[in-house]
Scaffold this motif. Structure first.
Motif, short mmCIF file in Angstrom:
data_model
loop_
_atom_site.label_atom_id
_atom_site.label_comp_id
_atom_site.label_asym_id
_atom_site.label_seq_id
_atom_site.Cartn_x
_atom_site.Cartn_y
_atom_site.Cartn_z
N VAL A 124 0.88 -1.18 0.00
CA VAL A 124 0.00 0.00 0.00
C VAL A 124 0.90 1.22 0.00
O VAL A 124 1.75 1.37 0.89
N ARG A 125 0.74 2.05 -1.00
CA ARG A 125 1.56 3.25 -1.06
C ARG A 125 1.00 4.30 -0.12
O ARG A 125 -0.19 4.62 -0.17
N GLN A 126 1.84 4.86 0.74
CA GLN A 126 1.45 5.86 1.73
C GLN A 126 1.53 7.27 1.14
O GLN A 126 2.17 7.48 0.10
N PRO A 127 0.87 8.22 1.77
CA PRO A 127 0.90 9.60 1.27
C PRO A 127 2.31 10.16 1.12
O PRO A 127 2.56 11.02 0.26
N ASP A 128 3.24 9.70 1.98
CA ASP A 128 4.61 10.23 1.90
C ASP A 128 5.45 9.51 0.85
O ASP A 128 6.65 9.78 0.71
N GLY A 129 4.84 8.59 0.10
CA GLY A 129 5.58 7.89 -0.96
C GLY A 129 6.18 6.58 -0.52
O GLY A 129 6.64 5.80 -1.37
N GLU A 130 6.21 6.32 0.77
CA GLU A 130 6.73 5.05 1.26
C GLU A 130 5.67 3.96 1.09
O GLU A 130 4.50 4.24 0.86
N TYR A 131 6.10 2.71 1.19
CA TYR A 131 5.19 1.58 1.02
C TYR A 131 5.05 0.78 2.32
O TYR A 131 6.04 0.51 3.00
N LEU A 132 3.80 0.45 2.62
CA LEU A 132 3.53 -0.55 3.65
C LEU A 132 3.46 -1.88 2.90
O LEU A 132 2.66 -2.04 1.98
N VAL A 133 4.31 -2.84 3.26
CA VAL A 133 4.41 -4.07 2.48
C VAL A 133 4.14 -5.29 3.34
O VAL A 133 4.35 -5.28 4.55
N SER A 134 3.70 -6.34 2.69
CA SER A 134 3.52 -7.63 3.35
C SER A 134 4.86 -8.35 3.40
O SER A 134 5.85 -7.89 2.83
N GLU A 135 4.88 -9.49 4.07
CA GLU A 135 6.04 -10.35 3.99
C GLU A 135 6.08 -10.97 2.59
O GLU A 135 5.06 -11.07 1.90
N TRP A 136 7.28 -11.40 2.17
CA TRP A 136 7.38 -12.09 0.89
C TRP A 136 6.66 -13.42 0.97
O TRP A 136 6.69 -14.12 1.99
N SER A 137 6.02 -13.80 -0.12
CA SER A 137 5.37 -15.11 -0.19
C SER A 137 6.43 -16.21 -0.27
O SER A 137 7.63 -15.93 -0.39
#
Length: 366
Positions: A124-137
């Protein structure tokens, strides 16, 4: 005013909201992004020589929230790597979230018939441009396919430009060492039996490692019109009249076009008796050529009573002709060649195609 507190393991924020009807301030609690679940049940489908589709399971909440997918693709380590091929660097693709399954092509120069490893993340891309990411599958493996008919047609079109003018010939020939012919006579009843095509040439050719046959040559020398005096395959030559292998009851197919870091190029053709197992294999996998009209190998019916058929081969490429049925030594003759046979290391057995050649490569891998 902005303050943070933890409640039930989730991160919450309080934001000031101005209410326009009475000018008073009110605090509203909003839930920040919760962790994304790890993608699971990765599946690869609709694999071609240069593309694939990928799908995985996500929760409904993650499906609604995800803005991007991260895909990590790398070539599977091989015990017998192609030392001529450019080294692959593991690559991560960032793609906007789309309904699954997602098609992946064009982002990498995928090679045909090659094993790859792939893993995915949702983000999920955050407003500040950073990403909230899941663990790798988990990592899954798959293998790309052979050239499709459309890719072989591209290769055929390139080969036509290198074929040169047609020259007459009268015999197909096969050079080997004495041990080979001794084995054929003693163990095979005089039959040269089809063997599985090796993996030389284009990696995506559908006949590599799948079609059996006996290889013959038919190229001649410009000055004599006869087979060359030298051969990299051995000092003994089996010669057979051209009409035994090339006639109206034979189907002719184009299978490959390649070079091995040299100025000259090879064209691989398949000759299969009509209705044979080899003919059935090739019919849906390889472009068929007209026996009487193609730039590589032709048969022309006699024009007058008593005349012989006319057989011609391309002058500017080296033809490798795979005949899909057994051939008996009694159909021809075995003789010592007059020249000096070269080292066996100069043959094309399992030789790899030059991936940088602009003449014989197409855009779907090497």
């Amino acid at each position: 005013m902005k303050c943070m507190r933890e409640s039930r393991g989730q991160s919450l924020s309080w934001e000031r909201i101005e209410l326009c009807n009475d000018g008073k301030c009110q605090l509203r609690m909003t839930e920040m992004d919760a962790p994304l679940s790890t993608p699971c049940n990765i599946q690869i489908c609709e694999v071609t020589c240069d593309s694939f589709r990928i799908v995985w399971d996500m929760t409904p909440e993650d499906t609604a929230r995800a803005t991007h997918f991260f895909i990590d693709l790398s070539r599977k380590e091989s015990r017998d790597p192609n030392r001529f091929k450019h080294r692959d660097v593991p690559t991560k693709l960032v793609a906007k979230a789309v309904p699954l399954p997602m098609a992946v092509r064009g982002h990498w120069f995928l090679s045909p018939r090659t094993e790859y490893c792939v893993a995915v993340q949702t983000a999920v891309r955050q407003p500040d441009g950073e990403y909230l990411v899941s663990e790798w599958s988990q990592v899954v493996e798959f293998c790309t396919g052979d050239y499709a008919m459309e890719h072989l047609q591209q290769l055929l079109d390139k080969a036509k430009g290198s074929a040169g003018r047609l020259l007459k010939f009268s015999v197909f020939y096969r050079n080997q060492h004495p041990d080979y012919f001794d084995y054929v006579r003693k163990e095979c009843g005089g039959l040269m039996r089809p063997a599985l095509k090796d993996c030389s040439g284009s990696h995506g050719s559908p006949i590599n490692g799948k079609l059996q046959g006996v290889f013959f040559s038919c190229n001649t020398e410009f000055d004599t019109g006869l087979p060359p005096k030298d051969s990299p395959y051995g000092p003994l030559r089996f010669q057979i009249p051209a009409g035994h292998l090339l006639n109206p009851n034979i189907s002719l197919y184009f299978a490959d076009f390649y070079c091995m870091y040299t100025a000259y190029h090879y064209v691989v053709l398949v000759l299969a008796p009509v209705g044979s197992e080899g003919d059935t294999f090739c019919r849906t996998r390889l472009p068929m050529l007209d026996l009487a009209s193609n730039p590589f190998l032709t048969y022309t019916d006699p024009q007058r009573p008593g005349e012989e058929p006319l057989y011609c081969h391309a002058s500017d490429v080296i033809l490798e002709v795979l005949f899909t049925e057994p051939v008996h030594l009694d159909q021809g003759s075995v003789e010592q060649i007059s020249g000096h046979h070269q080292l066996k290391s100069l043959t094309t057995a399992n030789a790899k195609k030059d991936p940088s050649c602009k003449v014989c490569n197409i855009s779907v891998g090497r």
